[in-house]
Design a protein around this motif. Structure first.
Motif, PDB file in Angstrom:
ATOM      1  N   MET A 108      -3.560  -7.496   2.556  1.00  0.00           N
ATOM      2  CA  MET A 108      -3.240  -6.119   2.905  1.00  0.00           C
ATOM      3  C   MET A 108      -4.511  -5.311   3.176  1.00  0.00           C
ATOM      4  O   MET A 108      -4.586  -4.550   4.151  1.00  0.00           O
ATOM      5  CB  MET A 108      -2.439  -5.470   1.780  1.00  0.00           C
ATOM      6  CG  MET A 108      -1.972  -4.057   2.082  1.00  0.00           C
ATOM      7  SD  MET A 108      -1.517  -3.124   0.619  1.00  0.00           S
ATOM      8  CE  MET A 108      -3.126  -2.742  -0.053  1.00  0.00           C
ATOM      9  N   LEU A 159       3.339  -8.692  -2.138  1.00  0.00           N
ATOM     10  CA  LEU A 159       2.908  -7.380  -2.621  1.00  0.00           C
ATOM     11  C   LEU A 159       3.792  -6.909  -3.771  1.00  0.00           C
ATOM     12  O   LEU A 159       3.304  -6.377  -4.773  1.00  0.00           O
ATOM     13  CB  LEU A 159       2.952  -6.355  -1.481  1.00  0.00           C
ATOM     14  CG  LEU A 159       1.866  -6.442  -0.419  1.00  0.00           C
ATOM     15  CD1 LEU A 159       2.139  -5.442   0.699  1.00  0.00           C
ATOM     16  CD2 LEU A 159       0.494  -6.179  -1.020  1.00  0.00           C
ATOM     17  N   VAL A 183       3.715  -9.146  10.296  1.00  0.00           N
ATOM     18  CA  VAL A 183       3.579  -8.927   8.851  1.00  0.00           C
ATOM     19  C   VAL A 183       4.845  -9.370   8.135  1.00  0.00           C
ATOM     20  O   VAL A 183       4.794 -10.045   7.096  1.00  0.00           O
ATOM     21  CB  VAL A 183       3.274  -7.444   8.561  1.00  0.00           C
ATOM     22  CG1 VAL A 183       3.517  -7.123   7.092  1.00  0.00           C
ATOM     23  CG2 VAL A 183       1.832  -7.116   8.920  1.00  0.00           C
ATOM     24  N   GLY A 230       2.059  -0.404   0.258  1.00  0.00           N
ATOM     25  CA  GLY A 230       1.254  -1.498   0.799  1.00  0.00           C
ATOM     26  C   GLY A 230       1.792  -2.000   2.124  1.00  0.00           C
ATOM     27  O   GLY A 230       1.035  -2.249   3.068  1.00  0.00           O
ATOM     28  N   PHE A 231       3.114  -2.121   2.207  1.00  0.00           N
ATOM     29  CA  PHE A 231       3.720  -2.567   3.458  1.00  0.00           C
ATOM     30  C   PHE A 231       3.521  -1.512   4.546  1.00  0.00           C
ATOM     31  O   PHE A 231       3.287  -1.838   5.711  1.00  0.00           O
ATOM     32  CB  PHE A 231       5.210  -2.833   3.252  1.00  0.00           C
ATOM     33  CG  PHE A 231       5.871  -3.517   4.410  1.00  0.00           C
ATOM     34  CD1 PHE A 231       5.779  -4.891   4.566  1.00  0.00           C
ATOM     35  CD2 PHE A 231       6.585  -2.794   5.351  1.00  0.00           C
ATOM     36  CE1 PHE A 231       6.379  -5.528   5.639  1.00  0.00           C
ATOM     37  CE2 PHE A 231       7.192  -3.419   6.424  1.00  0.00           C
ATOM     38  CZ  PHE A 231       7.091  -4.796   6.571  1.00  0.00           C
ATOM     39  N   ILE A 272       0.292  -1.668   6.460  1.00  0.00           N
ATOM     40  CA  ILE A 272       0.120  -2.747   7.433  1.00  0.00           C
ATOM     41  C   ILE A 272       1.305  -2.828   8.383  1.00  0.00           C
ATOM     42  O   ILE A 272       1.473  -3.803   9.100  1.00  0.00           O
ATOM     43  CB  ILE A 272      -0.105  -4.105   6.725  1.00  0.00           C
ATOM     44  CG1 ILE A 272       0.959  -4.351   5.659  1.00  0.00           C
ATOM     45  CG2 ILE A 272      -1.481  -4.154   6.106  1.00  0.00           C
ATOM     46  CD1 ILE A 272       0.811  -5.657   4.919  1.00  0.00           C
ATOM     47  N   VAL A 317       4.078 -11.233   3.541  1.00  0.00           N
ATOM     48  CA  VAL A 317       3.144 -10.461   2.717  1.00  0.00           C
ATOM     49  C   VAL A 317       3.873  -9.471   1.819  1.00  0.00           C
ATOM     50  O   VAL A 317       3.483  -9.255   0.671  1.00  0.00           O
ATOM     51  CB  VAL A 317       2.123  -9.725   3.614  1.00  0.00           C
ATOM     52  CG1 VAL A 317       1.333  -8.700   2.818  1.00  0.00           C
ATOM     53  CG2 VAL A 317       1.164 -10.722   4.241  1.00  0.00           C
TER      54      VAL A 317
END
Length: 428
Positions: free
Chosen positions: A223, A80, A71, A105-106, A109, A76
């Motif tokens: 995500m 985000l 990730v 959000g991180f 994932i 990503v």
């Protein structure tokens, strides 16, 4: 007397900088030697490595760590933050709120808190400082937002708690969803409160058109894809946590491939970092097994349960002292080590008082988040300081309002356990 000596010996080893896993193994072996001599120590050492590493659920740890590495590689997290900043950047303290949303959000994932703090430090702090944010405010919100990865599934901390406590990992991960949302809102609310007190702390950002906002949300699909591939499949019963971890790692790899970041060099680096962290965690579990054998043979846990049961006081008072102890331990120890060291001792006591082990696991992890940012250790604060070059004292000052907000949220979870338990109760 022997138990007291072993506990003091463990404290001395930890204070001298001995790795946590090795310290627990050495202290436990010393206690076993005091009880049954060398034959007892050798007998347990012959079986502990296999029993520590043979848990099927333990496979989730390296898979989720690998998922986090891919990730990070895919970039990503940067997308985000940009999407969140586009949607809420115009609000007072908007970039700080966008940092909390990007952290959530991180975290959805990636199960690694330090990886989240490092990534957010490199991404969001330069943007906030460029816009004129107070450095203390910017660093504080990044440090606390990084801890969301400990709570929002897939969470390495919740997985380890489930393995140690023999509690459903699926229920634990799903149980972290609603608390994760509430903690994110608490961080955003704290940022808004601080900015409304002094508008100079965070100038307003530029406004965006509705079309620009909708366009920025394209990156959110990546995500959501990974989140459903992990938590969604666990919740619906389609996949076990172990299976979902493998799917999540593969999904993150596909995202990195789509971003054209996958090379032989980057893949090798990601695999190596995930393997190093996994080995560290397994070593800690091995040390905890040896130390746990000693505690079991001395019946210390049973004695503690009987002693507390004889106390003429409310179970809520006892729970408050337990959580206070976790906050204090979090100031001086790594959170994973705290879970592995304390849960085998504390959980029987908690269950004997009538508390749900799934609820306790989520509450303990939220409490451990406080320890991630409080002095003198505050691992996330050190990570932010390292990546930004800002003074450590500035980061600790910036994060203190969030610590108080976290304590209020913990009190809410304690007062209303169904906040944690409702979603797991609806699982198939």
């Amino acid at each position: 007397m022997l138990v007291t000596f072993v506990l003091l010996f463990l404290v001395v080893l930890l204070a001298s900088g001995t790795p946590v896993g090795l310290a627990m193994a050495v202290a436990g072996a010393a206690g076993l030697y005091g009880m049954g001599g060398l034959p007892m120590v050798l007998g347990i050492l012959e079986t502990s490595p296999f029993s520590a590493a043979s848990s099927y659920e333990l496979i989730t740890v390296p898979m989720f760590l690998l998922m986090a590495e891919f990730v990070i590689l895919s970039g990503v997290a940067d997308n985000l933050f940009k999407a969140a900043a586009t949607c809420v950047g115009r609000i007072p303290g908007g970039l700080g709120m966008a940092t909390a949303l990007a952290g959530a959000g991180f975290g959805a994932i990636s199960g690694s808190s330090t990886a989240s703090a490092a990534t957010l430090s490199a991404t969001t702090i330069p943007a906030m400082l460029k816009q004129g944010y107070e450095p203390k405010l910017a660093c504080g919100v990044v440090a606390i937002s990084g801890t969301l990865a400990m709570l929002i599934p897939p969470s390495i901390a919740l997985i380890l708690y489930g393995i140690i406590a023999d509690v459903s990992i699926g229920q634990l991960l799903v149980g972290g969803v609603i608390p994760g949302i509430l903690v994110t809102l608490a961080i955003m609310g704290t940022v808004y409160f601080l900015v409304m007190q002094d508008r100079s702390r965070a100038p307003r950002g530029r406004s965006y058109t509705l079309r620009e906002k909708l366009s920025s949300l394209k990156v959110v699909w990546a995500m959501l894809f990974l989140f459903f591939a992990v938590t969604g499949l666990i919740y619906t019963g389609v996949a076990t946590p172990t299976e979902a971890s493998g799917l999540g790692a593969f999904g993150a790899f596909l995202l990195a491939c789509n971003a054209r970041k996958v090379t032989l060099k980057t893949t090798y680096a990601s695999l190596t970092r995930a393997a190093h962290t996994s080995c560290m965690i397994v070593l800690i579990i091995l040390g905890a097994h040896i130390f746990g054998y000693f505690f079991t043979l001395t019946q210390s846990t049973q004695d503690l349960v009987r002693w507390v049961g004889d106390l003429d006081t409310s179970r809520w008072v006892i729970m408050a002292f337990i959580l206070l102890g976790y906050v204090i331990l979090g100031c001086v120890m790594d959170q994973i080590a705290i879970l592995i060291l304390t849960v085998p001792v504390v959980l029987p006591l908690v269950v004997s008082m009538g508390f749900d082990p799934v609820w306790f696991g989520v509450v303990v992890v939220v409490t451990a988040e406080v320890g991630m940012v409080t002095p003198p250790v505050g691992l996330n604060a050190f990570v932010v300081a390292r990546y930004t070059g800002r003074p450590l004292s500035e980061i600790f000052m910036g994060v203190m309002p969030h610590v108080f907000a976290h304590i209020l949220v913990i009190a809410l979870f304690v007062a209303f356990p169904q906040i944690v338990l409702w979603l797991p109760s609806t699982m198939r």
